[in-house]
Motif scaffolding. Structure first.
Motif, short mmCIF file in Angstrom:
data_model
loop_
_atom_site.label_atom_id
_atom_site.label_comp_id
_atom_site.label_asym_id
_atom_site.label_seq_id
_atom_site.Cartn_x
_atom_site.Cartn_y
_atom_site.Cartn_z
N HIS A 1 -4.09 6.91 -13.38
CA HIS A 1 -3.04 6.45 -12.47
C HIS A 1 -2.05 5.57 -13.23
CE1 HIS A 1 -1.12 4.40 -9.05
NE2 HIS A 1 -1.54 5.40 -8.32
N LEU B 1 -0.42 3.02 -12.43
CA LEU B 1 -0.54 1.58 -12.15
C LEU B 1 -1.99 1.11 -12.21
CD1 LEU B 1 1.99 1.24 -9.17
CD2 LEU B 1 2.39 0.95 -11.63
N ALA B 2 -2.82 1.83 -12.93
CA ALA B 2 -4.22 1.44 -13.06
C ALA B 2 -4.34 0.16 -13.88
CB ALA B 2 -5.01 2.56 -13.73
N ALA B 3 -5.45 -0.56 -13.69
CA ALA B 3 -5.74 -1.73 -14.52
C ALA B 3 -5.86 -1.29 -15.98
CB ALA B 3 -7.04 -2.38 -14.05
N ASP C 1 -4.65 -6.38 -14.16
CA ASP C 1 -5.28 -5.59 -13.10
C ASP C 1 -4.24 -4.82 -12.29
OD1 ASP C 1 -4.18 -7.39 -11.28
OD2 ASP C 1 -6.10 -8.15 -10.55
N HIS C 2 -4.74 -3.98 -11.38
CA HIS C 2 -3.88 -3.09 -10.59
C HIS C 2 -2.89 -3.87 -9.74
CE1 HIS C 2 -2.50 -0.08 -7.80
NE2 HIS C 2 -3.07 -0.71 -6.79
N ILE D 1 -6.68 5.47 -8.41
CA ILE D 1 -6.28 4.28 -9.18
C ILE D 1 -7.40 3.86 -10.13
CG2 ILE D 1 -5.53 1.87 -8.97
CD1 ILE D 1 -4.55 2.55 -6.16
N GLN E 1 -11.38 0.14 -8.18
CA GLN E 1 -10.62 -0.05 -6.94
C GLN E 1 -11.37 0.59 -5.76
OE1 GLN E 1 -7.90 -2.00 -6.93
NE2 GLN E 1 -8.29 -2.26 -9.11
N GLU F 1 1.04 -3.31 -10.08
CA GLU F 1 1.80 -2.86 -8.92
C GLU F 1 2.98 -3.79 -8.65
OE1 GLU F 1 0.29 -0.88 -4.87
OE2 GLU F 1 -0.15 -3.03 -4.99
#
Length: 554
Positions: A539, A541-543, A504-505, A404, A408, A509
């Motif tokens: 990723h 759903l990364a920030a 942010d993640h 991620i 993280q 998400e």
């Protein structure tokens, strides 16, 4: 067993649901009971409670809470994630007296559960969103490490003198050298079976619960080694230069429960209610139990083939009420338990009656067959917990977090280190503080850190746009979560993130899961405006941050 298709009409609930689905729910409840029995015993003893403490909790969770909660296929009972919290309370409140610590902890469970019930009644279920996902996973990984560190010694048949966690970890090599061969044989056999069962592809064999196989083999080895009778044996290695060892064996390596079911009940002692240690235990039990239960219930909803949504506030209140009863009777605190719930879904459960039947089978079994439980070796239960702990803290968890983004992984590791070095609450607080510091370094203002700037615009009768501006981070999106939950189903919903300079993640998400859930219920939900944003990793759903806009513009 096959699960129903998504197009199938959801089953009825209440007594009508019992009449409609009693066969499938009864079968699933029985299979979950077979999994729950050894886990409840192991979790109770690892928590510093009598073995019956875990059984009481599962019975209350099944028979009582299943009739009150707001979920459909969730199984309620004791969980490995609370071992560290409860054991810490027993040790700090008892100060060397295990029974006194146990009864003081029961009082802390009662008080914590009252707060838990009030949280549910006042609709505080959404507060779980405040905890960044990497911090939560770091907390669970740290719990896994602690469980392994403590239970490896039990699995080897050795009791280390270490009191502190670090000393317990450092004592593992010494315990390996001094292991009791017969007890270690039972423990390693259980661990090998769990690993082998996870690799088996045969559907027929997979229907047999792995914990049941571990217990059955453990009982056979227990009979072979005659653990029912205390005796001493010599271990004589073939090599002459190795010293001979003398080992004791006997009932102390077996589960001990009273023959009379009612004798297993204990009552709380509120004598330390005015101490700091008591209220620290209350806060830990309430916080960790509530967060774990809410996260697990939400995760189980994603496994439900009918895509039903639990009422998390009602679920939290019901778990709180059940925990009050558990604390008054001598049981552990319960949560919505993810492993048993997953098995429940896979076994074809349709309604909450499966949870009820699982608790009922436990009640009947411990009331009628306590002698069978006494034949279970502690090493077999320790093997179950070591395996559970490894799954919580496996290298895969580190790799998934790293995928991620490095930030993280940093939060994940900071939380683990904080929990191992201090305690659960301080470790989680350190993880959250690190998350705040990271956002401040990325230019999020103090105002924006706790307030999200957004508005919901209704374009027409069937079209809604959620426009978000500034920074969208874990600490400010709870209002957004509530607003999104209030939108009508079956419409078109768009999240416009074009004016967000940092997301942010945790928020990514949430929005991704919301879109999937909304679409699965017949609506259309999408995310727009991320084309000018740069992710911090590959990723999905990364920030992300917007490249063409400075934070000050928010």
């Amino acid at each position: 067993m096959s699960t129903p298709s998504l197009s199938t009409t959801p089953p009825l609930t209440g007594l009508a649901g019992l009449k409609q689905n009693w066969r499938s729910d009864l079968l699933s409840g029985f299979l979950v009971f077979l999994i729950a029995l050894p886990l409840c015993l192991g979790i109770a003893m690892a928590s510093g409670f009598p073995p019956m403490g875990g059984i009481i909790t599962a019975i209350v969770g099944g028979v009582l809470v299943s009739r009150l909660n707001g979920s459909f296929v969730t199984i309620n009972g004791p969980a490995a994630g609370l071992i560290v919290v409860v054991l810490g309370a027993v040790q700090s409140l008892g100060q060397g007296d295990a029974m006194a610590g146990y009864r003081y902890t029961l009082a802390a469970i009662v008080v914590a559960s009252v707060f838990q019930t009030l949280m549910g009644l006042f609709k505080a279920g959404r507060l779980s969103a405040f905890f960044p996902s990497s911090v939560v996973h770091g907390m669970l990984a740290a719990i896994g490490i602690i469980i392994m560190a403590k239970q490896i010694h039990v699995m080897l048949g050795v009791k280390p003198e270490a009191k502190e966690l670090i000393d317990t970890i450092l004592a593992i090599p010494h315990s390996v050298v001094d292991l009791n061969p017969e007890i270690a044989c039972i423990g390693f056999a259980g661990l090998a079976l769990l690993i082998a069962w996870s690799l088996i592809k045969n559907r027929v064999l997979k229907m047999i619960p792995a914990p049941l196989v571990v217990v059955a083999v453990g009982i056979l080895l227990e009979r072979y080694f005659d653990l029912d009778h205390e005796h001493v044996y010599m271990f004589l290695p073939d090599q002459e230069f190795l010293p001979h060892h003398e080992f004791s064996i006997g009932p102390k390596f077996l589960v001990s429960i009273p023959d009379d079911f009612l004798a297993g009940f204990y009552f709380p002692d509120f004598g330390k209610i005015a101490t700091v240690e008591f209220w620290s235990a209350v806060l830990s039990i309430c916080l960790v139990g509530s967060v774990e239960s809410l996260l697990s219930a939400a995760a189980v909803d994603k496994l439900d083939p009918y895509k039903r949504c639990s009422d998390l506030n009602r679920d939290l209140a019901a778990v709180g009420m059940g925990n009050v009863v558990c604390g008054l009777l001598g049981g552990l605190p319960m949560i919505a338990e993810i492993v048993r719930s997953s098995a429940n879904v896979n076994n074809g459960a349709q309604t909450g009656w499966a949870n009820f039947f699982h608790g009922l089978f436990l009640l009947i079994f411990v009331a009628l067959f306590p002698h069978f439980i006494h034949e279970i070796p502690l090493a077999s239960l320790a093997a179950l917990l070591v395996y559970t702990g490894f799954r919580l803290a496996s290298p895969k968890e580190f790799a998934k977090t790293m995928a991620i983004g490095w930030e993280q992984l940093t939060l994940f590791v900071v939380t683990i280190a904080g929990v191992l070095a201090t305690d659960l609450l301080i470790g989680v607080a350190m993880g959250i503080a690190a998350k705040f510091a990271l956002h401040l370094l990325r230019g999020v203002s103090l105002t924006n850190l706790f307030k999200l700037f957004y508005h919901v615009e209704q374009k027409d009768a069937d079209h809604y746009v959620i426009k978000i501006e500034g920074a969208a981070v874990f600490s400010n999106f709870m209002a957004l979560k509530s607003a999104a939950a209030e939108l009508p189903q079956g419409k078109t919903v768009v999240f416009d993130l074009s004016d967000v300079y940092l997301i942010d993640h945790t928020v990514m998400e949430f929005i991704d899961h919301y879109c999937h859930d909304y679409n699965s219920r017949g609506g259309q939900c999408a995310i727009h405006g991320l084309h000018n944003h740069e992710p911090f990793s590959s990723h999905p759903l990364a920030a992300r941050r917007r490249l063409d806009r400075k934070p000050a513009a928010a």
